[in-house]
Design a protein around this motif. Structure first.
Motif, PDB file in Angstrom:
ATOM      1  N   TYR A 199      34.908  32.271  41.204  1.00 24.68           N
ATOM      2  CA  TYR A 199      35.731  31.160  41.779  1.00 24.68           C
ATOM      3  C   TYR A 199      36.438  30.566  40.292  1.00 24.68           C
ATOM      4  CZ  TYR A 199      37.328  26.533  42.918  1.00 24.68           C
ATOM      5  OH  TYR A 199      38.145  25.289  43.096  1.00 24.68           O
ATOM      6  N   PRO A 200      35.580  30.245  39.304  1.00 23.81           N
ATOM      7  CA  PRO A 200      36.307  29.695  38.084  1.00 23.81           C
ATOM      8  C   PRO A 200      37.207  30.641  37.375  1.00 23.81           C
ATOM      9  CG  PRO A 200      33.938  29.212  37.951  1.00 23.81           C
ATOM     10  CD  PRO A 200      34.343  30.075  38.994  1.00 23.81           C
ATOM     11  N   THR A 201      37.049  31.911  37.456  1.00 29.46           N
ATOM     12  CA  THR A 201      37.870  32.924  36.891  1.00 29.46           C
ATOM     13  C   THR A 201      39.268  33.109  37.689  1.00 29.46           C
ATOM     14  OG1 THR A 201      36.081  34.139  36.111  1.00 29.46           O
ATOM     15  CG2 THR A 201      38.321  35.407  36.143  1.00 29.46           C
ATOM     16  N   LEU A 202      39.037  33.005  39.061  1.00 20.81           N
ATOM     17  CA  LEU A 202      40.364  33.174  39.953  1.00 20.81           C
ATOM     18  C   LEU A 202      41.183  31.614  39.807  1.00 20.81           C
ATOM     19  CD1 LEU A 202      38.753  34.788  43.212  1.00 20.81           C
ATOM     20  CD2 LEU A 202      40.293  35.715  41.395  1.00 20.81           C
ATOM     21  N   LEU A 203      40.445  30.657  39.372  1.00 30.49           N
ATOM     22  CA  LEU A 203      41.053  29.312  39.615  1.00 30.49           C
ATOM     23  C   LEU A 203      41.916  29.398  38.183  1.00 30.49           C
ATOM     24  CD1 LEU A 203      41.575  26.536  40.745  1.00 30.49           C
ATOM     25  CD2 LEU A 203      39.647  25.870  39.573  1.00 30.49           C
ATOM     26  N   SER A 204      41.289  29.757  37.294  1.00 32.68           N
ATOM     27  CA  SER A 204      41.810  29.752  35.972  1.00 32.68           C
ATOM     28  C   SER A 204      43.137  30.564  35.973  1.00 32.68           C
ATOM     29  CB  SER A 204      41.098  30.149  34.399  1.00 32.68           C
ATOM     30  OG  SER A 204      40.678  31.368  34.866  1.00 32.68           O
ATOM     31  N   GLN A 205      43.009  31.907  36.434  1.00 34.73           N
ATOM     32  CA  GLN A 205      44.165  32.880  36.643  1.00 34.73           C
ATOM     33  C   GLN A 205      45.258  32.192  37.382  1.00 34.73           C
ATOM     34  OE1 GLN A 205      42.597  36.510  38.205  1.00 34.73           O
ATOM     35  NE2 GLN A 205      41.745  36.972  36.220  1.00 34.73           N
ATOM     36  N   SER A 206      44.846  31.453  38.562  1.00 34.59           N
ATOM     37  CA  SER A 206      45.706  30.787  39.479  1.00 34.59           C
ATOM     38  C   SER A 206      46.500  29.842  38.895  1.00 34.59           C
ATOM     39  CB  SER A 206      45.261  30.429  40.793  1.00 34.59           C
ATOM     40  OG  SER A 206      46.291  29.725  41.495  1.00 34.59           O
ATOM     41  N   MET A 207      46.056  29.063  38.050  1.00 34.44           N
ATOM     42  CA  MET A 207      46.586  27.832  37.225  1.00 34.44           C
ATOM     43  C   MET A 207      47.614  28.542  36.101  1.00 34.44           C
ATOM     44  SD  MET A 207      43.278  25.404  36.834  1.00 34.44           S
ATOM     45  CE  MET A 207      44.094  24.212  35.611  1.00 34.44           C
ATOM     46  N   ARG A 208      47.129  29.561  35.559  1.00 33.37           N
ATOM     47  CA  ARG A 208      48.027  29.915  34.681  1.00 33.37           C
ATOM     48  C   ARG A 208      49.454  30.437  35.179  1.00 33.37           C
ATOM     49  NH1 ARG A 208      44.424  32.790  31.729  1.00 33.37           N
ATOM     50  NH2 ARG A 208      44.446  34.468  33.265  1.00 33.37           N
ATOM     51  N   LYS A 209      49.068  31.420  36.339  1.00 33.39           N
ATOM     52  CA  LYS A 209      50.431  31.747  36.792  1.00 33.39           C
ATOM     53  C   LYS A 209      51.215  30.448  37.511  1.00 33.39           C
ATOM     54  CE  LYS A 209      48.754  36.065  38.747  1.00 33.39           C
ATOM     55  NZ  LYS A 209      48.311  36.756  39.675  1.00 33.39           N
ATOM     56  N   TYR A 210      50.648  29.578  38.051  1.00 33.34           N
ATOM     57  CA  TYR A 210      51.368  28.526  38.503  1.00 33.34           C
ATOM     58  C   TYR A 210      52.158  27.699  37.322  1.00 33.34           C
ATOM     59  CZ  TYR A 210      52.456  25.036  41.956  1.00 33.34           C
ATOM     60  OH  TYR A 210      53.178  23.928  42.754  1.00 33.34           O
ATOM     61  N   THR A 211      51.450  27.341  36.246  1.00 33.24           N
ATOM     62  CA  THR A 211      52.070  26.882  35.100  1.00 33.24           C
ATOM     63  C   THR A 211      53.121  27.806  34.520  1.00 33.24           C
ATOM     64  OG1 THR A 211      49.907  26.116  34.356  1.00 33.24           O
ATOM     65  CG2 THR A 211      51.564  25.787  32.817  1.00 33.24           C
ATOM     66  N   GLU A 212      53.016  28.899  34.316  1.00 34.54           N
ATOM     67  CA  GLU A 212      54.297  29.887  34.156  1.00 34.54           C
ATOM     68  C   GLU A 212      55.481  29.842  35.080  1.00 34.54           C
ATOM     69  OE1 GLU A 212      52.678  33.861  33.810  1.00 34.54           O
ATOM     70  OE2 GLU A 212      51.614  33.262  31.937  1.00 34.54           O
TER      71      GLU A 212
END
Length: 147
Positions: free
Chosen positions: A62-75
């Protein structure tokens, strides 16, 4: 370390929920005059162990997927403040979890439906979980649909 913490917490939550369901089923069976020895059979141990492994694995990733999702959303949306990005991505990730868990529970439950006389609790838990997660998905979908 955070991944392990989430995994242990999710696995612990699964154990508490499974114990509550088993206790309730034992109480109902005892009140109906049926034997509770069925719950001490190998298929129930396999089902419980597989569920525990799946819950722990979902918690660990979960934390890994959340950080990847946040990085993509920020970009993709650099204007959105960071405090909102975490909540948006968390909601979208939970939405995916709800959908995937729902169809997996339905698929396994329908596969085992022919064995409902032998393993009624397993089939009922799978179908009930499928409906629960489906309703969680439907209820949450509108909130995160346009984000």
């Amino acid at each position: 370390m955070q991944n392990l913490k989430y995994g242990i917490l999710t696995g612990g939550g699964y154990i508490v929920a499974a114990a509550a369901i088993a206790l309730l089923a034992c109480i109902i069976n005892s009140a109906a005059g049926e034997d509770n020895a069925l719950f001490l059979s190998t298929p129930y141990y396999i089902f419980g162990g597989a569920g525990l492994l799946a819950a722990t694995a979902c918690g660990v990733i979960y934390p890994t997927l959340l950080s990847q999702s946040m990085r993509k959303y920020t970009e993709e949306y650099p204007d959105v403040p960071k405090r909102y990005i975490r909540e948006i991505c968390r909601g979208k990730l939970l939405l995916r979890y709800y959908f995937n868990i729902s169809w997996i529970c339905f698929a396994i439950g329908l596969t085992l439906f022919h064995s409902i006389e032998k393993y009624p609790l397993i089939v009922c838990i799978l179908m009930g979980s499928g409906f629960t997660f489906l309703f969680l998905y439907i209820g949450s979908r509108k909130k995160y649909e346009n984000l």
